[in-house]
Design a protein around this motif. Sequence first.
Motif, PDB file in Angstrom:
ATOM      1  N   LEU A 170      -5.247 -25.544  25.103  1.00  0.00           N
ATOM      2  CA  LEU A 170      -3.711 -26.427  25.855  1.00  0.00           C
ATOM      3  C   LEU A 170      -3.838 -25.352  27.650  1.00  0.00           C
ATOM      4  O   LEU A 170      -3.329 -26.715  28.276  1.00  0.00           O
ATOM      5  N   CYS A 171      -4.474 -24.205  27.219  1.00  0.00           N
ATOM      6  CA  CYS A 171      -3.933 -23.928  28.814  1.00  0.00           C
ATOM      7  C   CYS A 171      -5.104 -24.993  30.155  1.00  0.00           C
ATOM      8  O   CYS A 171      -4.858 -24.544  30.713  1.00  0.00           O
ATOM      9  N   LYS A 172      -5.785 -25.809  29.726  1.00  0.00           N
ATOM     10  CA  LYS A 172      -6.639 -26.162  30.283  1.00  0.00           C
ATOM     11  C   LYS A 172      -6.042 -28.294  30.391  1.00  0.00           C
ATOM     12  O   LYS A 172      -6.581 -28.436  30.418  1.00  0.00           O
ATOM     13  N   MET A 173      -5.110 -28.273  29.355  1.00  0.00           N
ATOM     14  CA  MET A 173      -4.193 -29.602  29.872  1.00  0.00           C
ATOM     15  C   MET A 173      -2.977 -29.154  30.612  1.00  0.00           C
ATOM     16  O   MET A 173      -3.128 -28.753  30.715  1.00  0.00           O
ATOM     17  N   THR A 174      -2.872 -31.158  31.485  1.00  0.00           N
ATOM     18  CA  THR A 174      -2.035 -31.163  32.141  1.00  0.00           C
ATOM     19  C   THR A 174      -1.281 -32.725  31.432  1.00  0.00           C
ATOM     20  O   THR A 174      -1.652 -33.267  30.272  1.00  0.00           O
ATOM     21  N   ALA A 175      -0.516 -32.636  31.311  1.00  0.00           N
ATOM     22  CA  ALA A 175       0.686 -33.289  31.024  1.00  0.00           C
ATOM     23  C   ALA A 175       1.454 -34.420  31.834  1.00  0.00           C
ATOM     24  O   ALA A 175       1.258 -34.299  32.994  1.00  0.00           O
ATOM     25  N   MET A 176       1.758 -35.688  31.713  1.00  0.00           N
ATOM     26  CA  MET A 176       2.176 -36.793  32.320  1.00  0.00           C
ATOM     27  C   MET A 176       4.364 -36.892  31.953  1.00  0.00           C
ATOM     28  O   MET A 176       3.939 -37.025  31.090  1.00  0.00           O
ATOM     29  N   HIS A 177       5.260 -36.300  32.872  1.00  0.00           N
ATOM     30  CA  HIS A 177       6.266 -36.890  32.455  1.00  0.00           C
ATOM     31  C   HIS A 177       6.477 -38.247  33.458  1.00  0.00           C
ATOM     32  O   HIS A 177       6.374 -37.886  34.193  1.00  0.00           O
ATOM     33  N   ASP A 178       6.886 -38.926  32.444  1.00  0.00           N
ATOM     34  CA  ASP A 178       7.455 -40.157  33.276  1.00  0.00           C
ATOM     35  C   ASP A 178       9.021 -40.353  32.822  1.00  0.00           C
ATOM     36  O   ASP A 178       9.292 -40.673  31.123  1.00  0.00           O
TER      37      ASP A 178
END
Length: 93
Positions: free
Chosen positions: A41-49
């Motif tokens: 998870l520390c390597k991941m990003t998320a997109m808030h839309d």
Amino acid sequence: AEPSLGSILRAIGLPEIGGDTLFSNMVMAYNDLDEDLKERLCKMTAMHDIARVFAKRLNKDASALHEKFPPQEHPVIRTHPETGERGLYVNIA
């Protein structure tokens, strides 16, 4: 974009039924994850839309919302700037 330092909810009037608001301890949620999942998870990003959740509720076109509030990419795990604690920084939106 930087996340806000915190938030406050002050209820002036409450309905007898409904109006539920939930807060979660995302530091505790992170701490409860196994080490392998934390590392991934520390390597991941998320997109808030905003449009994903609110376009239909506000009866707005997604592109109109995106003009004012463009989708934002952010890390899934954030580190608190003062305490150094790590926490999940995701939600359904």
